[in-house]
Design an enzyme around this catalytic site. Structure first.
Site, PDB file in Angstrom:
ATOM      1  N   ASN A   1     -27.195 -64.996  63.349  1.00  0.00           N
ATOM      2  CA  ASN A   1     -26.158 -64.902  62.312  1.00  0.00           C
ATOM      3  C   ASN A   1     -25.101 -65.952  62.674  1.00  0.00           C
ATOM      4  OD1 ASN A   1     -24.194 -62.039  61.089  1.00  0.00           O
ATOM      5  ND2 ASN A   1     -24.794 -63.919  60.064  1.00  0.00           N
TER       6      ASN A   1
ATOM      7  N   CYS B   1     -17.388 -57.749  61.302  1.00  0.00           N
ATOM      8  CA  CYS B   1     -18.664 -58.439  61.498  1.00  0.00           C
ATOM      9  C   CYS B   1     -19.045 -58.270  62.958  1.00  0.00           C
ATOM     10  CB  CYS B   1     -18.553 -59.911  61.132  1.00  0.00           C
ATOM     11  SG  CYS B   1     -20.038 -60.850  61.514  1.00  0.00           S
TER      12      CYS B   1
ATOM     13  N   CYS C   1     -27.268 -58.900  60.690  1.00  0.00           N
ATOM     14  CA  CYS C   1     -25.909 -58.440  60.390  1.00  0.00           C
ATOM     15  C   CYS C   1     -25.572 -57.374  61.418  1.00  0.00           C
ATOM     16  CB  CYS C   1     -25.847 -57.878  58.963  1.00  0.00           C
ATOM     17  SG  CYS C   1     -24.288 -57.045  58.567  1.00  0.00           S
ATOM     18  N   GLY C   2     -24.549 -57.628  62.226  1.00  0.00           N
ATOM     19  CA  GLY C   2     -24.241 -56.736  63.340  1.00  0.00           C
ATOM     20  C   GLY C   2     -23.896 -55.322  62.923  1.00  0.00           C
TER      21      GLY C   2
END
Length: 325
Positions: free
Chosen positions: A13, A73, A226-227
């Protein structure tokens, strides 16, 4: 005016990271749109802006590739954690985000010598109003079939604090992404359920302590990882008995992370652990609101991460996409 930016990624990402002493220094949306253009050095998923904080070691803002701002995020926070910990020469710090100040910490590598950091993911809410999401007057949707979305997939809605819709799916929904694309595209445009859009993740259980996650990220589209989605997926998988362990390995198209899921007095404590990789350090020039590159110094860190990617491919070979949306 010259500015220095790090190009970084957590689980593939990818972001540009920039520290400023003045949040009004420039038009961050215009900078982000320029940085994230795929024709410009391969683009990125967003800009991580590091600002002064009155309550923590630093403040993080996240500008998505489309110019919208995210409340959190997880992958980006790991990269900010590394930047701040190295700058302050510490192994632990606190980073202010839009909804909470979160603890971050340097960790032992998950794979070979990859710089690795853990970040707290909070707050957690299953109330639809926090996403926001509206569905048949319900206050929560937990492991429930939503006929309007799919007759077979069980969905859970959760904010962490980014809004997520998590579907537990069979393998063919991972191998073929068209169903997820159509649903996520609908929910991130004019619709009656999620007026502000939502991150949509499809989760396939691989073992009692491992899952595979693919995410369509609000403001970005399909992303390598996506964390907050990976952490929310580990939480949902644990909550609904999809995995038996409180420590979950989460594989994704961009790599893998570890997620710790614990509950104390009705409060969920979530930890996201993964790489924080610096691929290059750029110098850019800003003149009258326009941007241009002056120099780029690439690091050797991506070569090491490529070994991690090969490991993940071997572990998840059955999920290689065979159909594009």
């Amino acid at each position: 005016m010259e500015i220095k930016l790090w190009k970084v990624h957590g689980s593939g990402n990818t972001f540009y990271l920039y520290e400023t002493s003045d949040e009004q220094e420039m038009d961050w949306v215009q900078l982000t749109l320029w940085l994230c253009d795929e024709e410009n050095e391969g683009g990125a998923d967003g800009l991580l802006l590091i600002c002064p904080s009155s309550q923590a070691d630093a403040k993080m803002r996240v500008i998505n590739a489309d110019g919208s701002e995210a409340s959190m995020c997880g992958n980006g926070l790991r990269c900010v954690a590394r930047y701040i910990c190295e700058k302050l020469e510490v192994e632990e710090a606190v980073i202010e985000t839009m909804k909470a100040s979160l603890k971050v910490r340097k960790e032992s590598p998950l794979f070979e010598e990859l710089p690795t950091y853990s970040v707290e993911i909070s707050p957690v809410s299953f109330e639809l109003s926090t996403l926001p999401m509206v569905y048949k007057g319900k206050s929560q949707v937990i492991h429930e079939v939503i006929e309007e979305f799919s007759p077979t997939i069980h969905f859970t809605a959760v904010s962490v604090p980014n809004p997520h819709l998590i579907g537990i799916v069979e393998e063919h929904y991972i191998k073929h992404q068209s169903h997820q694309f159509l649903l996520a595209h609908y929910l991130n445009n004019d619709n009656e359920y999620c007026t502000d859009g939502v991150n949509v993740s499809y989760v396939y259980p691989m073992a009692e302590d491992a899952i595979y996650v693919r995410t369509y990220e609000r403001g970005v589209g399909f992303t390598n990882a996506c964390g907050t989605a990976m952490t929310a997926s580990a939480l949902v998988a644990n909550l609904n008995g999809v995995v038996a362990s409180t420590e979950v390995t989460v594989y994704n198209p961009g790599g893998f992370v570890k997620c710790i899921v614990e509950k104390n007095d009705e409060i969920y404590n979530l930890l996201l652990i993964g790489n924080a990789t610096v691929t290059a350090i750029y110098t850019a020039e800003v003149i009258d609101g326009t941007f241009g590159w002056k120099s780029c110094e690439r690091t050797a860190e991506q070569k090491n991460y490529d070994k991690c990617i090969q490991f993940v491919k071997e572990q998840t070979a059955q999920f290689l996409i065979s159909e594009k949306a």
